[in-house]
Scaffold this motif. Sequence first.
Motif, PDB file in Angstrom:
ATOM      1  N   GLN A   1       0.824  -1.212   0.000  1.00 22.45           N
ATOM      2  CA  GLN A   1       0.000   0.000   0.000  1.00 22.45           C
ATOM      3  C   GLN A   1       0.858   1.263   0.000  1.00 22.45           C
ATOM      4  O   GLN A   1       0.643   2.184   0.790  1.00 22.45           O
ATOM      5  CB  GLN A   1      -0.947  -0.016   1.199  1.00 22.45           C
ATOM      6  N   GLY A   2       1.844   1.294  -0.892  1.00 18.50           N
ATOM      7  CA  GLY A   2       2.655   2.486  -1.054  1.00 18.50           C
ATOM      8  C   GLY A   2       3.821   2.633  -0.104  1.00 18.50           C
ATOM      9  O   GLY A   2       4.604   3.571  -0.204  1.00 18.50           O
ATOM     10  N   ILE A   3       3.969   1.698   0.830  1.00 20.84           N
ATOM     11  CA  ILE A   3       5.081   1.742   1.781  1.00 20.84           C
ATOM     12  C   ILE A   3       6.044   0.593   1.480  1.00 20.84           C
ATOM     13  O   ILE A   3       5.628  -0.554   1.303  1.00 20.84           O
ATOM     14  CB  ILE A   3       4.583   1.620   3.236  1.00 20.84           C
ATOM     15  N   GLY A   4       7.333   0.907   1.418  1.00 18.51           N
ATOM     16  CA  GLY A   4       8.333  -0.116   1.133  1.00 18.51           C
ATOM     17  C   GLY A   4       8.987  -0.628   2.408  1.00 18.51           C
ATOM     18  O   GLY A   4       9.574   0.153   3.163  1.00 18.51           O
ATOM     19  N   TYR A   5       8.871  -1.937   2.666  1.00 19.86           N
ATOM     20  CA  TYR A   5       9.481  -2.546   3.838  1.00 19.86           C
ATOM     21  C   TYR A   5      10.708  -3.357   3.403  1.00 19.86           C
ATOM     22  O   TYR A   5      10.608  -4.224   2.537  1.00 19.86           O
ATOM     23  CB  TYR A   5       8.501  -3.495   4.533  1.00 19.86           C
ATOM     24  N   GLU A   6      11.864  -3.059   4.008  1.00 23.51           N
ATOM     25  CA  GLU A   6      13.054  -3.852   3.713  1.00 23.51           C
ATOM     26  C   GLU A   6      13.085  -5.049   4.653  1.00 23.51           C
ATOM     27  O   GLU A   6      13.036  -4.891   5.878  1.00 23.51           O
ATOM     28  CB  GLU A   6      14.338  -3.032   3.879  1.00 23.51           C
ATOM     29  N   VAL A   7      13.161  -6.239   4.069  1.00 24.55           N
ATOM     30  CA  VAL A   7      13.102  -7.469   4.854  1.00 24.55           C
ATOM     31  C   VAL A   7      14.337  -8.327   4.567  1.00 24.55           C
ATOM     32  O   VAL A   7      14.625  -8.652   3.416  1.00 24.55           O
ATOM     33  CB  VAL A   7      11.831  -8.285   4.522  1.00 24.55           C
ATOM     34  N   GLN A   8      15.067  -8.687   5.615  1.00 29.31           N
ATOM     35  CA  GLN A   8      16.199  -9.592   5.473  1.00 29.31           C
ATOM     36  C   GLN A   8      15.660 -11.009   5.285  1.00 29.31           C
ATOM     37  O   GLN A   8      14.819 -11.469   6.059  1.00 29.31           O
ATOM     38  CB  GLN A   8      17.082  -9.546   6.732  1.00 29.31           C
ATOM     39  N   VAL A   9      16.141 -11.698   4.245  1.00 30.65           N
ATOM     40  CA  VAL A   9      15.617 -13.032   3.942  1.00 30.65           C
ATOM     41  C   VAL A   9      16.754 -14.015   3.699  1.00 30.65           C
ATOM     42  O   VAL A   9      17.886 -13.610   3.375  1.00 30.65           O
ATOM     43  CB  VAL A   9      14.698 -12.997   2.693  1.00 30.65           C
ATOM     44  N   PRO A  10      16.491 -15.333   3.823  1.00 31.57           N
ATOM     45  CA  PRO A  10      17.509 -16.335   3.511  1.00 31.57           C
ATOM     46  C   PRO A  10      17.892 -16.268   2.035  1.00 31.57           C
ATOM     47  O   PRO A  10      17.094 -15.859   1.183  1.00 31.57           O
ATOM     48  CB  PRO A  10      16.800 -17.666   3.830  1.00 31.57           C
TER      49      PRO A  10
ATOM     50  N   MET B   1      10.311  -9.397  13.856  1.00 29.08           N
ATOM     51  CA  MET B   1      10.825  -8.039  14.007  1.00 29.08           C
ATOM     52  C   MET B   1      11.792  -7.963  15.183  1.00 29.08           C
ATOM     53  O   MET B   1      11.461  -8.357  16.302  1.00 29.08           O
ATOM     54  CB  MET B   1       9.670  -7.046  14.222  1.00 29.08           C
ATOM     55  N   GLN B   2      12.990  -7.478  14.904  1.00 29.91           N
ATOM     56  CA  GLN B   2      13.995  -7.307  15.947  1.00 29.91           C
ATOM     57  C   GLN B   2      14.152  -5.813  16.236  1.00 29.91           C
ATOM     58  O   GLN B   2      14.428  -5.021  15.329  1.00 29.91           O
ATOM     59  CB  GLN B   2      15.345  -7.888  15.509  1.00 29.91           C
ATOM     60  N   VAL B   3      13.976  -5.425  17.476  1.00 31.63           N
ATOM     61  CA  VAL B   3      14.111  -4.028  17.873  1.00 31.63           C
ATOM     62  C   VAL B   3      15.442  -3.843  18.592  1.00 31.63           C
ATOM     63  O   VAL B   3      15.676  -4.440  19.641  1.00 31.63           O
ATOM     64  CB  VAL B   3      12.950  -3.597  18.797  1.00 31.63           C
ATOM     65  N   ARG B   4      16.315  -3.045  17.963  1.00 29.09           N
ATOM     66  CA  ARG B   4      17.612  -2.753  18.567  1.00 29.09           C
ATOM     67  C   ARG B   4      17.671  -1.285  18.953  1.00 29.09           C
ATOM     68  O   ARG B   4      16.781  -0.510  18.608  1.00 29.09           O
ATOM     69  CB  ARG B   4      18.746  -3.066  17.573  1.00 29.09           C
ATOM     70  N   GLU B   5      18.708  -0.886  19.645  1.00 33.00           N
ATOM     71  CA  GLU B   5      18.848   0.512  20.051  1.00 33.00           C
ATOM     72  C   GLU B   5      18.984   1.430  18.846  1.00 33.00           C
ATOM     73  O   GLU B   5      18.514   2.562  18.854  1.00 33.00           O
ATOM     74  CB  GLU B   5      20.068   0.671  20.965  1.00 33.00           C
ATOM     75  N   ASP B   6      19.652   0.916  17.799  1.00 33.75           N
ATOM     76  CA  ASP B   6      19.927   1.764  16.650  1.00 33.75           C
ATOM     77  C   ASP B   6      19.068   1.462  15.423  1.00 33.75           C
ATOM     78  O   ASP B   6      19.143   2.160  14.411  1.00 33.75           O
ATOM     79  CB  ASP B   6      21.399   1.634  16.248  1.00 33.75           C
TER      80      ASP B   6
ATOM     81  N   VAL C   1      15.351  -0.965  13.742  1.00 32.87           N
ATOM     82  CA  VAL C   1      14.308  -1.999  13.791  1.00 32.87           C
ATOM     83  C   VAL C   1      14.480  -2.815  12.511  1.00 32.87           C
ATOM     84  O   VAL C   1      14.443  -2.274  11.412  1.00 32.87           O
ATOM     85  CB  VAL C   1      12.889  -1.379  13.844  1.00 32.87           C
ATOM     86  N   VAL C   2      14.702  -4.117  12.661  1.00 31.94           N
ATOM     87  CA  VAL C   2      15.014  -4.976  11.519  1.00 31.94           C
ATOM     88  C   VAL C   2      13.941  -6.042  11.347  1.00 31.94           C
ATOM     89  O   VAL C   2      13.516  -6.678  12.317  1.00 31.94           O
ATOM     90  CB  VAL C   2      16.394  -5.652  11.689  1.00 31.94           C
ATOM     91  N   LEU C   3      13.506  -6.238  10.102  1.00 29.97           N
ATOM     92  CA  LEU C   3      12.536  -7.277   9.786  1.00 29.97           C
ATOM     93  C   LEU C   3      13.240  -8.450   9.096  1.00 29.97           C
ATOM     94  O   LEU C   3      14.055  -8.250   8.205  1.00 29.97           O
ATOM     95  CB  LEU C   3      11.449  -6.740   8.850  1.00 29.97           C
ATOM     96  N   PHE C   4      12.908  -9.662   9.532  1.00 25.73           N
ATOM     97  CA  PHE C   4      13.407 -10.877   8.902  1.00 25.73           C
ATOM     98  C   PHE C   4      12.196 -11.620   8.346  1.00 25.73           C
ATOM     99  O   PHE C   4      11.166 -11.751   9.033  1.00 25.73           O
ATOM    100  CB  PHE C   4      14.152 -11.760   9.910  1.00 25.73           C
ATOM    101  N   GLY C   5      12.288 -12.085   7.114  1.00 24.02           N
ATOM    102  CA  GLY C   5      11.117 -12.689   6.484  1.00 24.02           C
ATOM    103  C   GLY C   5      11.366 -14.073   5.920  1.00 24.02           C
ATOM    104  O   GLY C   5      12.472 -14.402   5.474  1.00 24.02           O
TER     105      GLY C   5
ATOM    106  N   PHE D   1      13.556 -20.453  12.712  1.00 22.98           N
ATOM    107  CA  PHE D   1      14.432 -19.293  12.905  1.00 22.98           C
ATOM    108  C   PHE D   1      14.350 -18.789  14.346  1.00 22.98           C
ATOM    109  O   PHE D   1      15.373 -18.495  14.977  1.00 22.98           O
ATOM    110  CB  PHE D   1      14.035 -18.189  11.920  1.00 22.98           C
ATOM    111  N   ARG D   2      13.140 -18.691  14.869  1.00 22.06           N
ATOM    112  CA  ARG D   2      12.960 -18.202  16.241  1.00 22.06           C
ATOM    113  C   ARG D   2      13.548 -19.163  17.262  1.00 22.06           C
ATOM    114  O   ARG D   2      14.096 -18.744  18.291  1.00 22.06           O
ATOM    115  CB  ARG D   2      11.473 -17.969  16.505  1.00 22.06           C
ATOM    116  N   MET D   3      13.446 -20.455  17.000  1.00 18.70           N
ATOM    117  CA  MET D   3      14.057 -21.434  17.904  1.00 18.70           C
ATOM    118  C   MET D   3      15.573 -21.292  17.895  1.00 18.70           C
ATOM    119  O   MET D   3      16.221 -21.325  18.943  1.00 18.70           O
ATOM    120  CB  MET D   3      13.654 -22.856  17.489  1.00 18.70           C
TER     121      MET D   3
END
Length: 205
Positions: free
Chosen positions: A22-31, A51-56, A58-62, A72-74
């Motif tokens: 919907q017009g927003i680009g999400y960068e997702v780290q993937v295998p 979603m990983q929230v760090r101090e510097d 917010v990273v998405l893994f897909g 992956f979570r395990m």
Amino acid sequence: MIAFLKGVVADLTEQSVIVEVQGIGYEVQVPGQTLEMLQGIGQEIKLYTHMQVREDAVVLFGFLTRDDLQMFRMLTGVNGVGPKAGLHMISALGADDLRFAILADDAKRIAKAPGIGAKTAQKIILELKDKLDVEEAFEKKLASNQLSQEAAAASGSKKIQEAVEALVALGYGSTEALKAVRAVKATEEMDVEEILKKALKKMVF
């Protein structure tokens, strides 16, 4: 928390995909294997995300499947195993082979993933082996293989996969759901809702 993203591939990098929703680009780290499977910019895609929230940042893994996300979570729940290492293992082995490697105490196989040493592999086995079940591992492997065969053989494979996912969401086992959907013998004219209704009738009776 973002559970999943469904949109269009807007761009690709060496380690990530940009999904436009919907017009927003999400960068997702993937295998790496996910990047290899993509057909290119403009393709519709659905990624189950962590979603990983760090101090510097917010990273998405897909991941293309919930199973890969769960694995992956395990893996990242093991002390000393970060998201990059988790991605490398999912990419190198896949969720099914990782499960069997852990259950079989096969540290050498796990250590074949980039950046994973023998000590880390042994630690993963030690911490995760008791959390995995052999019968469930075989069931997931069977379901994964059958879904792959269905995708290759049927033009309506996307509808079939969505119907199976809907049944699993309702609480049915993945193997049981797949058998019921396959028994419907879906045609191109049938939509997901119709396939799902017929599959539910077969499960009831």
